[in-house]
Scaffold this motif. Structure first.
Motif, short mmCIF file in Angstrom:
data_model
loop_
_atom_site.label_atom_id
_atom_site.label_comp_id
_atom_site.label_asym_id
_atom_site.label_seq_id
_atom_site.Cartn_x
_atom_site.Cartn_y
_atom_site.Cartn_z
N TYR A 1 -1.76 -2.38 3.28
CA TYR A 1 -2.91 -1.88 4.04
C TYR A 1 -2.79 -2.27 5.52
O TYR A 1 -3.02 -1.45 6.40
CB TYR A 1 -4.21 -2.44 3.45
CG TYR A 1 -5.42 -1.90 4.16
CD1 TYR A 1 -6.01 -0.72 3.76
CD2 TYR A 1 -5.94 -2.55 5.27
CE1 TYR A 1 -7.10 -0.20 4.43
CE2 TYR A 1 -7.03 -2.04 5.95
CZ TYR A 1 -7.61 -0.88 5.53
OH TYR A 1 -8.68 -0.35 6.20
N GLU A 2 -2.40 -3.52 5.77
CA GLU A 2 -2.26 -3.96 7.17
C GLU A 2 -1.18 -3.18 7.88
O GLU A 2 -1.30 -2.85 9.05
CB GLU A 2 -1.95 -5.46 7.25
CG GLU A 2 -3.06 -6.37 6.75
CD GLU A 2 -4.40 -6.14 7.42
OE1 GLU A 2 -4.44 -5.61 8.53
OE2 GLU A 2 -5.43 -6.47 6.80
N ALA A 3 -0.08 -2.89 7.15
CA ALA A 3 0.99 -2.08 7.75
C ALA A 3 0.46 -0.70 8.11
O ALA A 3 0.75 -0.17 9.18
CB ALA A 3 2.17 -1.97 6.78
N ALA A 4 -0.35 -0.11 7.22
CA ALA A 4 -0.92 1.22 7.48
C ALA A 4 -1.87 1.16 8.67
O ALA A 4 -1.89 2.05 9.51
CB ALA A 4 -1.65 1.74 6.25
N ASP A 5 -2.62 0.06 8.75
CA ASP A 5 -3.62 -0.08 9.80
C ASP A 5 -2.99 -0.27 11.17
O ASP A 5 -3.61 0.04 12.18
CB ASP A 5 -4.52 -1.27 9.46
CG ASP A 5 -5.89 -1.13 10.06
OD1 ASP A 5 -6.45 -0.03 9.97
OD2 ASP A 5 -6.40 -2.11 10.62
N ARG B 1 -0.63 8.68 8.82
CA ARG B 1 -1.09 9.52 7.71
C ARG B 1 -0.22 9.25 6.46
O ARG B 1 -0.75 9.10 5.35
CB ARG B 1 -1.03 10.98 8.12
CG ARG B 1 -1.90 11.87 7.28
CD ARG B 1 -1.99 13.28 7.83
NE ARG B 1 -2.77 13.33 9.04
CZ ARG B 1 -2.35 13.81 10.21
NH1 ARG B 1 -1.14 14.30 10.32
NH2 ARG B 1 -3.14 13.81 11.26
N ALA B 2 1.10 9.18 6.67
CA ALA B 2 2.01 8.93 5.55
C ALA B 2 1.73 7.57 4.92
O ALA B 2 1.78 7.41 3.69
CB ALA B 2 3.46 9.03 6.02
N LEU B 3 1.44 6.57 5.75
CA LEU B 3 1.16 5.23 5.24
C LEU B 3 -0.16 5.18 4.48
O LEU B 3 -0.27 4.52 3.45
CB LEU B 3 1.14 4.21 6.39
CG LEU B 3 2.49 3.61 6.76
CD1 LEU B 3 2.44 2.94 8.13
CD2 LEU B 3 2.94 2.59 5.71
N VAL B 4 -1.16 5.90 5.00
CA VAL B 4 -2.46 5.94 4.32
C VAL B 4 -2.30 6.63 2.96
O VAL B 4 -2.85 6.17 1.95
CB VAL B 4 -3.53 6.63 5.20
CG1 VAL B 4 -4.78 6.91 4.40
CG2 VAL B 4 -3.86 5.77 6.41
#
Lengths: 406, 406
Positions: A142-146, A155-158
């Motif tokens: 989640y932190e990486a996506a954030d 978008r890909a990470l989310v």
């Protein structure tokens, strides 16, 4: 004194550095996904092992422990590579604090496994301990996506995060079902918990779909076996009926749920590979642009009539305008990217809007939560709109909805 | 291999580094505020100088140019300090690209001033050129606000940004009014533009108030002179009536508008000083916490019975739990800070909700935009709620609003 063009190039270099950071994150996320998958298998096996009093899955569990340990080492190796000294990691404070929780939980794995082997804890306690570690690993994702600064990568990470979270709920369902079948009985509370796990999966996979492009969705569609899903629904129905369960169904439940989760693993592998290649292509693109920009500035400087005595305006008025155009274009481009990124973040917030619209439909039309959700989805499909747009429309047009007083 | 506690300490160190970065940003924002104020004065004087055919403000303008140049050098010196090599600046790509635009525009100031001195451009063109540079400077402030990782500092930066933006609209109004009075006539288009500038100010000062604590609001309240505001409204009314204007009122308009803006400058100085001291106290606090945490870990290690052969669990089970508690507490704290930060950002998005609620009230009750806004504000005050909460309530309770069909 640094010139405007030197800041222009510095901005581009920062962009590349941010993308390289994201590429490193995507490798970290990939090994985390593998580790979680291994832990999910180990959890399922440990559950059956404990629920069956050690009669089942003894050998498989031992093998899976070796596989989990292997995957754990890969994650630890990526943690080692994190730049904890240089402060180049975008949201280092939050990321490292998540990592600290995970490392600490990993340190406790050998002790946890020893207790499983010795039947020193219940199946449920073991499942919860694994779920806690997995939740810590998902927090790192989640932190990486954030921290993503590129809207496409964000978008890909989310999408990936939601898929992984949905898969984890599926894994928890597998463990819960395995415990229930192995114990030969199911309580009403467990039925309720089970239903919640199924609903949570649906919500995450919907979010995954909202953030994914058609190519990804096709891979997801192709991975789903109708036969497996039907079998799973049949077993869910048997369990939901409550009361006494046939313990002989344990293995069958575990294998059916595993078939579905293993199919998810294929999609997950595709998603992580997709993410890594996305990072690479964005880095290559940014490098080319930096190269072109440098060449362009060099050419402009060569065409400049003569440096001004003050050194402030080394180019002629026409060249000035060319540079101004470059500077403004870049600011506009980054602004547009920022706006898009903001909208990805906003969409995450907008999920709350969907919840509110669901609540309204439930109150207005006396629908169940599931029916309300399906009604929204149907409207979205019919009107070829996004779910959140329909939800917003429902909220703002609440007064023209038929029936139901509040 | 790095331990969980080393990541714990690394997280804290990152937090300090991020705060130090914010402290540097707050110094940058301070000198930008001063530079903008100087440019606003120079713009106003240039306007009257040009509109009066060079008859007025010739001497003052020359003095103001020197003051602006002085303020510009302070900004450039801060730009020089930005770490364009080390990529430690949080959103370097966007920040540097904004800086590039500003540096480029500053390079063009001597040429702009020469054209003003030679009456080689219209008052409006000159005002627009200054407004463009100021807008570029405000974009730098916006990026600084957007990069803030600490919710309290983020809120202070958002309040400051809105105040500066509101003050800039006030500065544009002063310039517009100065042109109108000096030219002796006003067009309907100018009246419209004037009204827009006043509304924009109101929106920004409202946002400033929403993000400010009572202490700041008291300073703001104390800075406002009722006499000046009444005089300003009187002059606005004269101008709004349209047609021929008394050119003798130019100086009076300029001075009245300047009194208001100079009072804003006092608040602005307070806000920037407040921001810097906030950064300093947060850094001091984080350093103390890091120190305490180190001491605590040291003590725990000293009390550990003996290191484990594998080296993975050097503490006994009880100490293990103490460390686990520390690790989890920090993750929770950062999570809470992240949520709060998200809510500051969300509030920025929520301003759109207010706009939608205003639209609904206008449609339902046939209110003007201004009346709709006042109605929302009144509801918020009566119910002791935030404007956005009232707006959300209006949207979701649209069906029980009295009157008006859609």
């Amino acid at each position: 004194m640094k010139s405007g063009t030197s800041f222009l190039l510095a901005a581009r270099q920062c962009e590349i550095a941010e993308l390289e950071q994201l590429a490193q994150s995507s490798v970290l996320v990939t090994v985390i996904a593998r580790f979680i998958h291994a832990l999910q298998r180990e959890r399922g096996m440990s559950n059956i092992y404990l629920s069956s009093g050690g009669a089942r899955f003894s050998q498989q569990r031992a093998e899976q422990v070796a596989a989990s340990t292997h995957a754990e080492l890969a994650v630890r190796a990526e943690f080692e590579k994190l730049d904890t000294e240089g402060f180049r990691v975008r949201n280092g404070a939050r990321l490292f604090s998540r990592v600290a929780v995970v490392v600490h939980a990993c340190d406790g794995l050998p002790a946890l496994r020893a207790r499983v082997a010795n039947h020193a804890l219940s199946a449920e306690e073991a499942a919860n301990a694994f779920a806690k570690l997995i939740s810590g690993l998902l927090a790192v994702v989640y932190e990486a996506a954030d921290a993503a600064t590129d809207p496409e990568i964000s978008r890909a990470l989310v999408a990936l995060f939601n898929f992984m979270q949905g898969k984890e709920y599926a894994g928890q369902e597998r463990a819960l079902g395995a415990r229930a079948f192995a114990s030969g009985a199911i309580e009403p509370g467990t039925v309720q918990q089970w239903r919640h796990l199924v609903e949570s999966q649906d919500a995450n996979f919907q979010a995954f779909a909202d953030f994914s492009d058609p190519q990804v969705l096709r891979v997801h569609q192709a991975s789903r076996s109708v036969a497996v899903l039907e079998e799973l629904d049949k077993l869910r129905g048997i369990a939901r009926a409550g009361g006494v369960l046939d313990t002989e169904l344990t293995q069958h439940w575990y294998e059916t749920a595993s078939q579905r989760i293993d199919a998810m693993k294929v999609v997950e592998d595709f998603l992580t590979a997709h993410l890594r290649s996305l990072c690479e292509s964005r880095i290559a693109q940014a490098r080319t642009e930096l190269h072109d920009q440098r060449a362009q500035l060099h050419e402009l400087a060569a065409r400049a009539p003569q440096p001004d005595a003050a050194g402030t305006t080394p180019y002629g008025p026409q060249l000035e305008r060319s540079i101004l155009a470059m500077v403004q274009e870049q600011a506009r481009r980054l602004q547009a990217m920022g706006d898009e990124l903001e909208s990805v973040r906003a969409t995450l917030n907008e999920r709350k809007v969907v919840e509110r619209a669901k609540g309204l439909l439930m109150a207005h039309r006396g629908l169940s939560e599931d029916e309300a959700y399906k009604a929204l989805r149907q409207m979205a499909m019919n009107q070829n709109k996004r779910l959140v747009d329909v939800a917003n429309a429902v909220l703002s047009l609440a007064d023209v909805l038929p029936g139901g007083a509040r």
